[in-house]
Design a protein around this motif. Structure first.
Motif, PDB file in Angstrom:
ATOM      1  N   ALA A  79       1.584   6.241  -6.865  1.00 37.74           N
ATOM      2  CA  ALA A  79       0.478   7.122  -7.254  1.00 37.74           C
ATOM      3  C   ALA A  79       0.876   8.584  -7.126  1.00 37.74           C
ATOM      4  O   ALA A  79       0.564   9.408  -7.988  1.00 37.74           O
ATOM      5  N   ALA A  80       1.604   8.900  -6.010  1.00 34.52           N
ATOM      6  CA  ALA A  80       2.054  10.283  -5.833  1.00 34.52           C
ATOM      7  C   ALA A  80       3.038  10.677  -6.920  1.00 34.52           C
ATOM      8  O   ALA A  80       2.970  11.790  -7.476  1.00 34.52           O
ATOM      9  N   GLN A  96       2.181  13.566 -13.896  1.00 37.80           N
ATOM     10  CA  GLN A  96       1.059  14.037 -14.697  1.00 37.80           C
ATOM     11  C   GLN A  96       0.838  15.530 -14.522  1.00 37.80           C
ATOM     12  O   GLN A  96       0.549  16.243 -15.485  1.00 37.80           O
ATOM     13  N   ALA A  97       0.971  15.993 -13.267  1.00 32.89           N
ATOM     14  CA  ALA A  97       0.816  17.431 -13.023  1.00 32.89           C
ATOM     15  C   ALA A  97       1.895  18.229 -13.749  1.00 32.89           C
ATOM     16  O   ALA A  97       1.618  19.282 -14.351  1.00 32.89           O
ATOM     17  N   GLU A  98       3.138  17.707 -13.698  1.00 26.67           N
ATOM     18  CA  GLU A  98       4.224  18.388 -14.396  1.00 26.67           C
ATOM     19  C   GLU A  98       3.997  18.396 -15.903  1.00 26.67           C
ATOM     20  O   GLU A  98       4.219  19.409 -16.572  1.00 26.67           O
ATOM     21  N   LEU A  99       3.539  17.248 -16.436  1.00 26.86           N
ATOM     22  CA  LEU A  99       3.257  17.171 -17.867  1.00 26.86           C
ATOM     23  C   LEU A  99       2.118  18.107 -18.247  1.00 26.86           C
ATOM     24  O   LEU A  99       2.188  18.807 -19.278  1.00 26.86           O
ATOM     25  N   ALA A 100       1.067  18.128 -17.395  1.00 28.10           N
ATOM     26  CA  ALA A 100      -0.058  19.026 -17.682  1.00 28.10           C
ATOM     27  C   ALA A 100       0.377  20.486 -17.639  1.00 28.10           C
ATOM     28  O   ALA A 100      -0.014  21.301 -18.486  1.00 28.10           O
ATOM     29  N   GLU A 154       0.834  -1.207   0.000  1.00 27.09           N
ATOM     30  CA  GLU A 154       0.000   0.000   0.000  1.00 27.09           C
ATOM     31  C   GLU A 154       0.866   1.254   0.000  1.00 27.09           C
ATOM     32  O   GLU A 154       0.582   2.232  -0.697  1.00 27.09           O
ATOM     33  N   ARG A 155       1.960   1.206   0.816  1.00 29.99           N
ATOM     34  CA  ARG A 155       2.871   2.346   0.844  1.00 29.99           C
ATOM     35  C   ARG A 155       3.526   2.576  -0.512  1.00 29.99           C
ATOM     36  O   ARG A 155       3.614   3.710  -1.006  1.00 29.99           O
TER      37      ARG A 155
END
Length: 260
Positions: free
Chosen positions: A79-80, A86-90, A72-73
């Motif tokens: 996921a992080a 994804q945020a950087e790519l966006a 889970e960790r």
């Protein structure tokens, strides 16, 4: 873990007491000591196997819980990381889109400004050509009157002044503006000469000839100026200035006016 040890201790203590009683009485309940020993041997084996199985199960469960927590960790970290990527790519895509939009807007703005500038220049050129056309129409009418020996009148000076003023308003050439201003004085003097040639020691024919030459020179200037290059414009202006110099100044003393 401590609870398990306590349970095992109690079980072992009970077994020890049971075996001790069997040895003293040689019979417990309706079973003799040997039968009782066999029974308890099986019970002990079953309990021991169950205890071992329970211990293994508990360890297995703890290990699975640990592995699940670790998974889970790791999943959260992945996921992080994926979210950050994804945020950087966006953000990168948004920046590229913004820059592309800004370039497109700048190109459109530059094209629009260029178009507006061209339209303003074209409009100014059209107004200048209109003023030149009015000036040429004025000189053409004056020359036609001169050929029929019709004397020019001072009232037509307003038409000349209006056409000259419109041309000056559309021009940024300082030398041209000064030359056009000189035309007004020259033409006014020329009208005086034609109306009273005797006052300038000129015959009527000579005065009319001068009028036709000067007016024709101004008309040629207006016709050639819009299409001449800077080098030719200097020659055109020099010729018309030389032609204007022929017109006598009414303010001179008559003795200074040459006799023809």
């Amino acid at each position: 873990m401590e609870n398990d040890l306590i349970v095992w201790f109690l079980v072992w203590h009970a077994l020890v007491e049971g075996f001790a009683e069997a040895r003293t009485t040689d019979e417990i309940l309706w079973m003799n000591g040997a039968t009782w020993a066999q029974l308890w041997s099986g019970v002990i084996g079953a309990v021991a196997g169950a205890g071992v199985a329970m211990h293994v199960l508990r360890r297995t469960l703890r290990e699975q819980t640990r592995i699940a927590g670790e998974n889970e960790r790791v999943q959260r970290e992945l996921a992080a990381t994926a979210s950050a990527a994804q945020a950087e790519l966006a953000a990168k895509q948004l920046t590229e889109q913004r820059l592309a939009l800004e370039r497109q807007l700048k190109e459109q703005r530059d094209a629009l400004n260029l178009q507006l500038q061209e339209q303003r220049l074209e409009a100014a050129l059209n107004r200048e050509h209109t003023a030149i056309s009015e000036l040429m129409a004025f000189f053409a009418a004056e020359m036609e009157g001169a050929f029929s020996f019709s004397l020019p009148e001072h009232k037509s000076f307003g038409r000349l002044m209006g056409a000259v003023a419109r041309w000056q308003l559309e021009s940024k050439d300082k030398a041209l503006i000064e030359e056009l201003t000189a035309w007004l004085e020259t033409w006014g003097n020329l009208v005086r000469v034609v109306q009273d040639p005797d006052n300038f020691n000129l015959s009527r024919n000579d005065a009319m000839g001068m009028y036709v030459r000067i007016t024709g020179s101004m008309m040629s200037f207006a016709r050639d100026w819009p299409h001449a290059d800077p080098k030719d414009k200097k020659g055109i202006m020099k010729r018309v200035a030389s032609a204007r110099a022929e017109v006598p100044d009414p303010n001179l003393d008559l003795d200074d006016v040459p006799v023809k």
